[in-house]
Design an enzyme around this catalytic site. Structure first.
Site, PDB file in Angstrom:
ATOM      1  N   GLY A  85      23.751 -14.519 -28.773  1.00  0.00           N
ATOM      2  CA  GLY A  85      22.476 -14.469 -28.055  1.00  0.00           C
ATOM      3  C   GLY A  85      21.405 -15.053 -29.170  1.00  0.00           C
ATOM      4  O   GLY A  85      22.123 -15.447 -30.400  1.00  0.00           O
ATOM      5  N   ASP A 124      25.721  -7.871 -34.154  1.00  0.00           N
ATOM      6  CA  ASP A 124      25.180  -8.453 -32.923  1.00  0.00           C
ATOM      7  C   ASP A 124      23.872  -7.992 -32.532  1.00  0.00           C
ATOM      8  O   ASP A 124      23.544  -7.181 -33.231  1.00  0.00           O
ATOM      9  CB  ASP A 124      26.329  -8.083 -31.899  1.00  0.00           C
ATOM     10  CG  ASP A 124      26.338  -8.842 -30.571  1.00  0.00           C
ATOM     11  OD1 ASP A 124      25.422  -9.612 -30.353  1.00  0.00           O
ATOM     12  OD2 ASP A 124      27.418  -8.718 -29.806  1.00  0.00           O
ATOM     13  N   ASP A 157      19.851  -6.232 -26.117  1.00  0.00           N
ATOM     14  CA  ASP A 157      18.675  -6.231 -25.119  1.00  0.00           C
ATOM     15  C   ASP A 157      17.806  -5.179 -25.094  1.00  0.00           C
ATOM     16  O   ASP A 157      16.431  -5.230 -24.885  1.00  0.00           O
ATOM     17  CB  ASP A 157      19.178  -6.436 -23.762  1.00  0.00           C
ATOM     18  CG  ASP A 157      19.931  -7.874 -23.541  1.00  0.00           C
ATOM     19  OD1 ASP A 157      19.458  -8.926 -23.804  1.00  0.00           O
ATOM     20  OD2 ASP A 157      21.413  -7.864 -23.459  1.00  0.00           O
ATOM     21  N   LYS A 212      23.703  -4.340 -23.162  1.00  0.00           N
ATOM     22  CA  LYS A 212      23.886  -5.563 -23.939  1.00  0.00           C
ATOM     23  C   LYS A 212      24.405  -6.372 -22.569  1.00  0.00           C
ATOM     24  O   LYS A 212      24.565  -6.032 -21.578  1.00  0.00           O
ATOM     25  CB  LYS A 212      24.810  -5.910 -25.067  1.00  0.00           C
ATOM     26  CG  LYS A 212      24.269  -5.322 -26.276  1.00  0.00           C
ATOM     27  CD  LYS A 212      25.374  -5.279 -27.447  1.00  0.00           C
ATOM     28  CE  LYS A 212      26.094  -6.622 -27.574  1.00  0.00           C
ATOM     29  NZ  LYS A 212      25.296  -7.626 -27.831  1.00  0.00           N
ATOM     30  N   GLU A 271      31.658  -9.174 -26.252  1.00  0.00           N
ATOM     31  CA  GLU A 271      31.301  -8.573 -27.445  1.00  0.00           C
ATOM     32  C   GLU A 271      31.648  -6.992 -27.489  1.00  0.00           C
ATOM     33  O   GLU A 271      31.745  -6.392 -28.684  1.00  0.00           O
ATOM     34  CB  GLU A 271      29.750  -8.358 -26.960  1.00  0.00           C
ATOM     35  CG  GLU A 271      29.027  -9.835 -27.153  1.00  0.00           C
ATOM     36  CD  GLU A 271      27.631  -9.845 -26.429  1.00  0.00           C
ATOM     37  OE1 GLU A 271      26.836 -10.605 -27.087  1.00  0.00           O
ATOM     38  OE2 GLU A 271      27.208  -9.008 -25.821  1.00  0.00           O
TER      39      GLU A 271
END
Length: 251
Positions: free
Chosen positions: A43, A97, A100, A110, A119
């Site tokens: 991302g 990581d 969202d 996510k 992930e």
């Protein structure tokens, strides 16, 4: 004149958002030490971390990394970051990581980048998971961002109906949409699956929903990450604050 000011404001906001993402990534990078085994997220925010890590590797930092997507793999390779797989390196020290959405209990949504399965596998193989995010991703209740659910291509429509029934049983009613890469072309994950984006709205009981989605045979996995994040680095106008515990020890 007003249109030019509006365009300038949009560019400034975009710059500020990217600057905050990079600040969070830089703060998380401070915990990376020589010899670590790292999971690399996917991302726009995770890309900042990979970029900064590449610079450290060029300076002499020795690490080995497992990417969570082919996109991240390509970026890391271009920066000369040593890569491995979970078969070769099944236990990791740290995964970094993005997310969202996240809440005060360190629960995440996510999957906006389409890599939620890998992930989650990489995060689960790690002793610690650091999430890097700008302050706009912090919510009181998860669900403003549609929940991605990765499903098998076989019987996809039947699986979607099953997801709807399970959600309705928890009082969650909202449209489900099959993700598209382009209009009329379904998005396919690196693992060869579809993603369904579920606009349920506020999810009052993420734990219950996670358990019920996981029990559906056609669901490969879902974007609710619960009990995986150990710390969240949140970048805002006043700097970076940390939610959780960077040591990974119980608070």
């Amino acid at each position: 004149m007003s249109e030019r000011r509006s365009e300038a404001n949009v560019r400034m906001s975009a710059f500020s958002a990217e600057a905050m993402k990079r600040a969070a990534a830089r703060a998380a990078l401070e915990s990376v030490t020589h010899g670590m085994r790292l999971g690399l997220g996917t991302g726009s925010t995770a890309a900042h971390f990979v970029d900064l890590l590449g610079a450290r590797v060029k300076e002499g930092l020795e690490v080995v990394c497992v990417p969570t997507s082919e996109r991240t793999r390509a970026q890391a390779e271009s920066l000369g970051i040593p890569l491995s797989t979970l078969d070769e390196t099944p236990q990791l020290d740290l995964t970094v990581d993005g997310a969202d959405e996240f809440d005060a209990a360190l629960r995440l949504i996510k999957g906006g980048g389409g890599a939620l399965l890998r992930e989650k596998i990489v995060a689960a193989a790690s002793t610690r998971m650091f999430v890097i995010a700008d302050a706009t991703k912090e919510v009181r209740t998860l669900g403003a961002f549609p929940l991605p659910v990765e499903i098998d291509r076989f019987g996809a429509r039947s699986t979607m109906l099953h997801i709807e029934r399970v959600a309705r049983g928890l009082g969650l009613i909202g449209p489900l949409a099959m993700r598209e890469a382009e209009p009329g072309e379904r998005f396919i994950t690196d693992g060869g699956h579809y993603i369904v984006d579920c606009a349920f709205g506020a999810i009052d009981d993420p734990d219950a929903l996670a358990a019920r989605l996981s029990a559906i045979p056609g669901v490969v996995d879902h974007g609710l990450f619960i009990g995986l994040a150990t710390a969240i680095f949140i970048a805002g106008a006043e700097g970076v604050r940390i939610l959780g515990n960077i040591s990974g020890d119980p608070l």
